[in-house]
Design an enzyme around this catalytic site. Structure first.
Site, PDB file in Angstrom:
ATOM      1  N   GLU A  85       0.812  -1.217   0.000  1.00 19.71           N
ATOM      2  CA  GLU A  85       0.000   0.000   0.000  1.00 19.71           C
ATOM      3  C   GLU A  85       0.847   1.269   0.000  1.00 19.71           C
ATOM      4  OE1 GLU A  85      -3.099   0.364  -0.397  1.00 19.71           O
ATOM      5  OE2 GLU A  85      -3.998  -1.583   0.033  1.00 19.71           O
ATOM      6  N   GLU A 116       6.667 -21.891   7.249  1.00 14.80           N
ATOM      7  CA  GLU A 116       6.856 -21.140   8.491  1.00 14.80           C
ATOM      8  C   GLU A 116       7.993 -21.710   9.324  1.00 14.80           C
ATOM      9  OE1 GLU A 116       4.378 -20.274  12.626  1.00 14.80           O
ATOM     10  OE2 GLU A 116       3.289 -20.443  10.740  1.00 14.80           O
TER      11      GLU A 116
END
Length: 305
Positions: A85, A116
């Site tokens: 963004e 992960e």
């Protein structure tokens, strides 16, 4: 067998929510809403630490450094979201703020098994981006113990980068691996262990603070306006026009042609209107004042006084 996650606050089961599968929809919604309302107060406790981390990040960015967010699963998706963004909101180069998620691009839309838990991959992600001493790396993990994120922070530290850890558990291993530990303790989730809920909300809010305040400190806003935003569609073009009108007091019939002549750069259009400059002269004035609109306007006012 010892479960290392069992004692984490984010993994605890809250008895208040033990019967949610039997409650009416509205009651479950109210329970979730009440739980979410506790997140801002948890963040408030961490604001001094958050502020110190932001100031340290900004100091390095002013010297030419980049900002990296690193996470896995929900944390990784939030990291990539916040980074992605920055270019449309603040007009930054996509390289300036980057999000790294365990498992890469495929992990944005589906789970990548084992990603992960790969600490070596986390370290390699940092090495691949040639992170250095001017850069900042924010590790994001609700549990505070994701191996991928720990590997990334460890490698970042070895490269003398600034390290920040954002987690939702006290005394997290991630905190011990960072110069700036940020622990936002939100407690058990409505659905036990589903850290996309309160923990995810907390992480999103803190990442909002980090990127937004950093951009404000770097001069990429004027007041609370997004003067660096990209007018990439009609909605944003209209917003940019209103912004120029609000800053200068000019009618929209004047603001829009100025923006068009300025190549849709808000700061250039503002200087054109306020100082009667052509686009090229306005750009020169901005460059002379570090691309900061406030400084450019103040300098011209002083010259005219």
């Amino acid at each position: 067998m010892i479960d290392p996650l069992a004692e984490l606050s984010t993994e605890q089961s809250d008895p208040r929510y033990g019967q949610i599968d039997r409650l009416p929809t509205e009651q479950v919604a109210r329970l979730m809403n009440a739980a979410d309302a506790t997140v801002p107060s948890a963040i408030a406790v961490a604001i001094p630490a958050i502020s110190a981390a932001v100031d340290a990040i900004v100091a390095r960015m002013r010297a030419g450094g980049r900002l990296f967010y690193v996470g896995a699963g929900t944390s990784g998706r939030l990291a990539v979201l916040d980074a992605s963004e920055c270019p449309p909101t603040f007009g930054t180069d996509p390289e300036l703020v980057q999000g790294i998620i365990a498992g890469g691009v495929p992990a944005l839309t589906r789970s990548v098994e084992g990603a992960e838990d790969d600490d070596a991959a986390g370290a390699q992600a940092i090495a691949d981006r040639q992170v250095g001493a001017l850069d900042s790396v924010v590790g994001v993990s609700a549990s505070g113990r994701a191996p991928f994120v720990l590997g990334a922070l460890g490698e970042a530290g070895r490269r003398d980068a600034l390290t920040v850890a954002l987690s939702c558990n006290a005394g997290a291993p991630l905190s011990a691996a960072a110069l700036h530990p940020l622990e936002v303790i939100v407690g058990p989730e409505v659905v036990t262990g589903s850290t996309r809920l309160k923990a995810g909300t907390a992480q999103k809010l803190v990442l909002n603070m980090i990127s937004t305040i950093a951009m404000v400190r770097l001069g990429r806003t004027y007041g609370n306006t997004m003067i660096e935003m990209s007018a990439a569609n009609s909605k944003l073009a209209d917003r940019a026009t209103r912004m120029v009108g609000d800053i200068t007091g000019a009618d929209l019939s004047i603001a829009r042609p100025a923006l068009e002549a300025a190549g849709w750069h808000v700061k250039v259009a503002v200087l054109m209107i306020e100082r009667g400059l052509d686009p090229d002269d306005a750009r020169v004035l901005l460059r002379e004042h570090g691309d900061r609109l406030e400084s450019a306007l103040a300098a011209e006012e002083a010259q005219g006084a």
